[in-house]
Design a protein around this motif. Structure first.
Motif, PDB file in Angstrom:
ATOM      1  N   LEU A 118       0.805  -1.229   0.000  1.00 22.62           N
ATOM      2  CA  LEU A 118       0.000   0.000   0.000  1.00 22.62           C
ATOM      3  C   LEU A 118       0.834   1.274   0.000  1.00 22.62           C
ATOM      4  O   LEU A 118       0.459   2.268  -0.614  1.00 22.62           O
ATOM      5  CB  LEU A 118      -0.957  -0.005   1.202  1.00 22.62           C
ATOM      6  N   GLY A 119       1.939   1.269   0.734  1.00 22.81           N
ATOM      7  CA  GLY A 119       2.763   2.479   0.786  1.00 22.81           C
ATOM      8  C   GLY A 119       2.074   3.605   1.533  1.00 22.81           C
ATOM      9  O   GLY A 119       1.007   3.419   2.124  1.00 22.81           O
ATOM     10  N   PRO A 120       2.674   4.808   1.505  1.00 20.39           N
ATOM     11  CA  PRO A 120       2.098   5.931   2.265  1.00 20.39           C
ATOM     12  C   PRO A 120       0.923   6.550   1.513  1.00 20.39           C
ATOM     13  O   PRO A 120       1.083   7.548   0.820  1.00 20.39           O
ATOM     14  CB  PRO A 120       3.269   6.915   2.375  1.00 20.39           C
ATOM     15  N   THR A 121      -0.254   5.964   1.647  1.00 21.60           N
ATOM     16  CA  THR A 121      -1.402   6.354   0.817  1.00 21.60           C
ATOM     17  C   THR A 121      -2.504   7.034   1.621  1.00 21.60           C
ATOM     18  O   THR A 121      -2.663   6.791   2.812  1.00 21.60           O
ATOM     19  CB  THR A 121      -1.989   5.110   0.110  1.00 21.60           C
ATOM     20  N   PHE A 122      -3.289   7.870   0.936  1.00 20.62           N
ATOM     21  CA  PHE A 122      -4.501   8.442   1.535  1.00 20.62           C
ATOM     22  C   PHE A 122      -5.660   7.444   1.460  1.00 20.62           C
ATOM     23  O   PHE A 122      -6.682   7.638   2.108  1.00 20.62           O
ATOM     24  CB  PHE A 122      -4.944   9.705   0.788  1.00 20.62           C
ATOM     25  N   ASP A 123      -5.522   6.399   0.617  1.00 15.60           N
ATOM     26  CA  ASP A 123      -6.604   5.418   0.496  1.00 15.60           C
ATOM     27  C   ASP A 123      -6.931   4.856   1.886  1.00 15.60           C
ATOM     28  O   ASP A 123      -6.037   4.665   2.700  1.00 15.60           O
ATOM     29  CB  ASP A 123      -6.182   4.231  -0.386  1.00 15.60           C
ATOM     30  N   TYR A 124      -8.165   4.551   2.087  1.00 14.02           N
ATOM     31  CA  TYR A 124      -8.651   3.958   3.338  1.00 14.02           C
ATOM     32  C   TYR A 124      -8.568   4.908   4.526  1.00 14.02           C
ATOM     33  O   TYR A 124      -8.831   4.518   5.650  1.00 14.02           O
ATOM     34  CB  TYR A 124      -7.922   2.630   3.685  1.00 14.02           C
ATOM     35  N   THR A 125      -8.174   6.170   4.313  1.00 15.32           N
ATOM     36  CA  THR A 125      -8.306   7.145   5.405  1.00 15.32           C
ATOM     37  C   THR A 125      -9.755   7.615   5.375  1.00 15.32           C
ATOM     38  O   THR A 125     -10.440   7.471   4.359  1.00 15.32           O
ATOM     39  CB  THR A 125      -7.375   8.360   5.234  1.00 15.32           C
ATOM     40  N   HIS A 126     -10.223   8.203   6.471  1.00 16.11           N
ATOM     41  CA  HIS A 126     -11.632   8.566   6.545  1.00 16.11           C
ATOM     42  C   HIS A 126     -11.948   9.951   6.021  1.00 16.11           C
ATOM     43  O   HIS A 126     -13.090  10.378   6.023  1.00 16.11           O
ATOM     44  CB  HIS A 126     -12.133   8.419   7.981  1.00 16.11           C
ATOM     45  N   ARG A 127     -10.931  10.653   5.596  1.00 12.58           N
ATOM     46  CA  ARG A 127     -11.120  12.026   5.097  1.00 12.58           C
ATOM     47  C   ARG A 127     -11.818  12.906   6.129  1.00 12.58           C
ATOM     48  O   ARG A 127     -12.678  13.718   5.791  1.00 12.58           O
ATOM     49  CB  ARG A 127     -11.905  12.017   3.769  1.00 12.58           C
ATOM     50  N   LEU A 128     -11.462  12.685   7.376  1.00 11.24           N
ATOM     51  CA  LEU A 128     -11.933  13.566   8.436  1.00 11.24           C
ATOM     52  C   LEU A 128     -10.768  14.479   8.785  1.00 11.24           C
ATOM     53  O   LEU A 128      -9.629  14.019   8.852  1.00 11.24           O
ATOM     54  CB  LEU A 128     -12.328  12.749   9.672  1.00 11.24           C
ATOM     55  N   LEU A 129     -11.041  15.755   8.984  1.00 11.49           N
ATOM     56  CA  LEU A 129      -9.968  16.665   9.353  1.00 11.49           C
ATOM     57  C   LEU A 129      -9.313  16.201  10.644  1.00 11.49           C
ATOM     58  O   LEU A 129     -10.000  15.824  11.603  1.00 11.49           O
ATOM     59  CB  LEU A 129     -10.515  18.083   9.529  1.00 11.49           C
ATOM     60  N   ASP A 130      -8.013  16.215  10.654  1.00  9.22           N
ATOM     61  CA  ASP A 130      -7.269  15.759  11.812  1.00  9.22           C
ATOM     62  C   ASP A 130      -6.764  16.985  12.572  1.00  9.22           C
ATOM     63  O   ASP A 130      -5.760  17.588  12.208  1.00  9.22           O
ATOM     64  CB  ASP A 130      -6.090  14.892  11.354  1.00  9.22           C
ATOM     65  N   PHE A 131      -7.470  17.351  13.614  1.00  9.61           N
ATOM     66  CA  PHE A 131      -7.120  18.586  14.325  1.00  9.61           C
ATOM     67  C   PHE A 131      -5.832  18.456  15.127  1.00  9.61           C
ATOM     68  O   PHE A 131      -5.287  19.449  15.566  1.00  9.61           O
ATOM     69  CB  PHE A 131      -8.301  19.043  15.191  1.00  9.61           C
ATOM     70  N   LYS A 132      -5.372  17.235  15.276  1.00  8.52           N
ATOM     71  CA  LYS A 132      -4.076  17.048  15.953  1.00  8.52           C
ATOM     72  C   LYS A 132      -2.955  17.721  15.154  1.00  8.52           C
ATOM     73  O   LYS A 132      -1.979  18.171  15.697  1.00  8.52           O
ATOM     74  CB  LYS A 132      -3.767  15.559  16.113  1.00  8.52           C
ATOM     75  N   LEU A 133      -3.141  17.769  13.807  1.00  5.77           N
ATOM     76  CA  LEU A 133      -2.117  18.377  12.956  1.00  5.77           C
ATOM     77  C   LEU A 133      -2.025  19.888  13.150  1.00  5.77           C
ATOM     78  O   LEU A 133      -1.034  20.508  12.779  1.00  5.77           O
ATOM     79  CB  LEU A 133      -2.400  18.078  11.474  1.00  5.77           C
ATOM     80  N   ALA A 134      -3.091  20.495  13.713  1.00  5.92           N
ATOM     81  CA  ALA A 134      -3.069  21.931  13.963  1.00  5.92           C
ATOM     82  C   ALA A 134      -2.110  22.256  15.108  1.00  5.92           C
ATOM     83  O   ALA A 134      -1.633  23.372  15.239  1.00  5.92           O
ATOM     84  CB  ALA A 134      -4.468  22.436  14.276  1.00  5.92           C
ATOM     85  N   ALA A 135      -1.823  21.256  15.920  1.00  6.63           N
ATOM     86  CA  ALA A 135      -0.842  21.431  16.995  1.00  6.63           C
ATOM     87  C   ALA A 135       0.424  20.694  16.594  1.00  6.63           C
ATOM     88  O   ALA A 135       0.368  19.661  15.942  1.00  6.63           O
ATOM     89  CB  ALA A 135      -1.398  20.852  18.290  1.00  6.63           C
ATOM     90  N   GLU A 136       1.569  21.271  16.934  1.00  5.35           N
ATOM     91  CA  GLU A 136       2.807  20.584  16.572  1.00  5.35           C
ATOM     92  C   GLU A 136       3.025  19.422  17.520  1.00  5.35           C
ATOM     93  O   GLU A 136       2.679  19.494  18.695  1.00  5.35           O
ATOM     94  CB  GLU A 136       3.982  21.560  16.661  1.00  5.35           C
ATOM     95  N   GLY A 137       3.589  18.348  16.999  1.00  9.04           N
ATOM     96  CA  GLY A 137       3.835  17.219  17.880  1.00  9.04           C
ATOM     97  C   GLY A 137       4.750  16.202  17.247  1.00  9.04           C
ATOM     98  O   GLY A 137       5.095  16.314  16.070  1.00  9.04           O
ATOM     99  N   GLU A 138       5.137  15.237  18.027  1.00  8.71           N
ATOM    100  CA  GLU A 138       6.000  14.173  17.518  1.00  8.71           C
ATOM    101  C   GLU A 138       5.187  13.260  16.600  1.00  8.71           C
ATOM    102  O   GLU A 138       3.994  13.052  16.819  1.00  8.71           O
ATOM    103  CB  GLU A 138       6.538  13.349  18.693  1.00  8.71           C
ATOM    104  N   VAL A 139       5.870  12.714  15.593  1.00 15.11           N
ATOM    105  CA  VAL A 139       5.209  11.795  14.683  1.00 15.11           C
ATOM    106  C   VAL A 139       5.607  10.375  15.080  1.00 15.11           C
ATOM    107  O   VAL A 139       6.787  10.102  15.266  1.00 15.11           O
ATOM    108  CB  VAL A 139       5.665  12.068  13.229  1.00 15.11           C
TER     109      VAL A 139
END
Lengths: 362, 148
Positions: A118-139
């Motif tokens: 599959l690799g790093p794909t958007f497929d199968y994501t829920h397409r919901l905004l991820d508000f965690k990304l609005a805050a900086e954080g460790e990955v």
């Protein structure tokens, strides 16, 4: 009577200075640097490289920054820069069979050698905004698993063994180059592929979608989609042999389409091909569908009059730099042209008025 | 020319794919650079990348890639070439210096302190990506069906 004037220099200078300020935005917000764009807006960078037709992630990132995120403007900057570069030569045709695949899927075969990766794909994501990304954080770190070494075979090769799919016959003719000679019709497939790989993503997607909706009736399966790095090898005349001069990441899509046969060909599957710089999956699939639709003539299919079958229509309108250049020039001063139109309309009205008066008198 | 080009092909290809600044820093750690004269000063240009229709068919022009090249000669006469992806003249110079020195008695030192390290780094990087890709490989399993 219109008298030619010149002027606006100061207004233009001031407009450009304001543009610089607006581009920077609120100075209390930290400034983007090129590496941030290259690393974190990688798919925008990939699109600019693909449609700018120049593989250089740092340049594409710079262009995106300069263009304030307007990707077509960024592509324009890359195309303009490209023309300043001396051409050292052409590479040997790359071998996508040697690709170090980040992603490799097939919609036609579940169990294929090399597997569905599959690799790093958007497929199968829920397409919901991820508000965690609005805050900086460790990955969190991505999971790993032991990889099987070796090249991943192309799906078309398995079908080839049974003669069920048309062969992409090897040849070594020098392909035409639309950056050197103007695009002219009829365009052979190699020229069409060059035009399509640098074509506007939106236009190509729309054309591809039209074939799925029935304009050119080509039900396509994604036989294979792969994304990964491929070495670029070039003959170096002063050395007398070829060397690898670098590596490019590409997206390759091969479609498998039903084909009922023609006078010269037995019923078999046919193929559409998409290959694009960068991780550019939507564009590569679109390219493959449009490539297949444009092949109607060589396969002996009927011309259904569908837009996607019309090479002249597709290829002459697919380049977003040509399109935007012609489209946007109409906002530039046309005072003299318009003055002529104005004179003409006045004259026609006068004549029409005179005629009405004459008719009334008669 | 009948000599075997494979080793030189390998080291030039390895250096062409190194990250920015890497060849220069490894070279400078390994030794002091020798004096040289330019045969061709570093120059930025492009190469048209070709591909094949349907992966195996006739060639077509895919798009260009930026490339920097240069050539130089050492005082002792060896000629070094560089053709590397990107626009770094400093990297091209370092690659051409290593290429020239690989034809001298310094070859073993450079092999160990520049080329082998680059090779190991590139292999590690490739393997790390391959391992992440492998973790996203789908394992299919058949659902139990109710008919027996």
């Amino acid at each position: 009577m219109y008298v030619a004037v010149k002027g606006g220099e100061r207004a233009i200078e001031n407009a450009h200075a304001w543009l610089v300020e607006e581009r920077r935005g609120d100075t209390s917000v930290s400034e983007l640097n090129i590496a941030q764009i290259r690393e974190q807006l990688a798919l925008a960078v990939n699109r600019v490289m693909a449609e700018g037709s120049l593989y250089d992630p740092d340049l594409a990132a710079l262009a995106i920054k300069q263009a304030r995120g307007d990707l077509i403007e960024a592509i324009f900057l890359i195309r303009a820069y490209r023309t300043t570069l001396p051409r050292f030569g052409a590479s040997l045709p790359i071998d996508t069979g040697r690709m170090a695949c980040d992603r490799r899927i097939s919609a036609t075969f579940k169990d294929l050698p090399g597997g569905q990766v599959l690799g790093p794909t958007f497929d199968y994501t829920h397409r919901l905004l991820d508000f965690k990304l609005a805050a900086e954080g460790e990955v969190p770190e991505a999971a790993t698993r032991e990889a099987t070494p070796g090249d991943v075979p192309h799906v078309a090769e398995f079908l080839n063994h049974g003669g069920l799919i048309e062969e992409a016959r090897h040849n070594d003719t020098t392909p035409p180059d639309l950056t050197r000679e103007p695009l002219e019709m009829p365009a052979e497939r190699s020229l069409r592929l060059q035009a399509l790989t640098r074509a506007d993503e939106g236009f190509t997607l729309g054309m591809a979608y039209s074939t799925q909706r029935g304009y050119a009736r080509n039900h396509a399966f994604v036989g294979e989609l792969r994304i990964g790095a491929v070495p670029v090898e070039m003959d170096i005349p002063e050395l007398g042999f070829s060397i690898e001069i670098g590596e490019v990441t590409l997206t390759e899509c091969e479609t498998v389409n039903q084909f009922t046969g023609s006078k010269s060909e037995p019923p078999q599957f046919t193929r559409g091909y998409g290959l694009v710089f960068g991780q550019t999956e939507r564009k590569a699939i679109s390219m493959a569908l449009v490539d297949r639709a444009l092949r109607w003539e060589e396969l002996g299919e009927e011309d259904e009059g569908a837009p996607a079958q019309d090479a002249e229509f597709v290829l002459y309108h697919a380049d977003n730099i040509q399109a935007t250049g012609f489209l946007e020039h109409i906002k530039l001063p046309h005072y003299v042209d318009f003055q002529a139109e104005l004179e003409l309309v006045r004259k026609l009205r006068e004549e029409a008025g005179a005629n009405t008066a004459r008719e009334a008198a008669e | 020319m009948n000599e075997d080009h494979a080793p030189r092909q390998r080291w030039l290809g390895l250096m062409a794919k190194a990250p920015a600044g890497r060849v220069a820093s490894l070279l400078d750690e390994a030794m002091t650079r020798p004096a040289f004269t330019w045969l061709r000063a570093p120059e930025v240009g492009s190469t048209m990348v070709r591909a094949r229709a349907g992966a195996t068919g006739g060639p077509f022009n895919l798009g260009e890639v930026t490339v920097t090249r240069c050539a130089l000669t050492l005082a002792t006469g060896e000629v070094g070439h560089a053709y590397i992806q990107g626009r770094s003249k400093a990297d091209a110079e370092a690659v051409a210096v290593v290429d020239a020195l690989m034809q001298t008695s310094k070859a073993a030192t450079l092999q160990a302190q520049v080329l082998d390290l680059l090779d190991a780094e590139q292999t590690a990087k490739r393997n790390a990506r391959a391992a992440k890709a492998a973790a996203t490989k789908v394992d299919f399993f058949t659902m139990v069906r109710g008919e027996d």
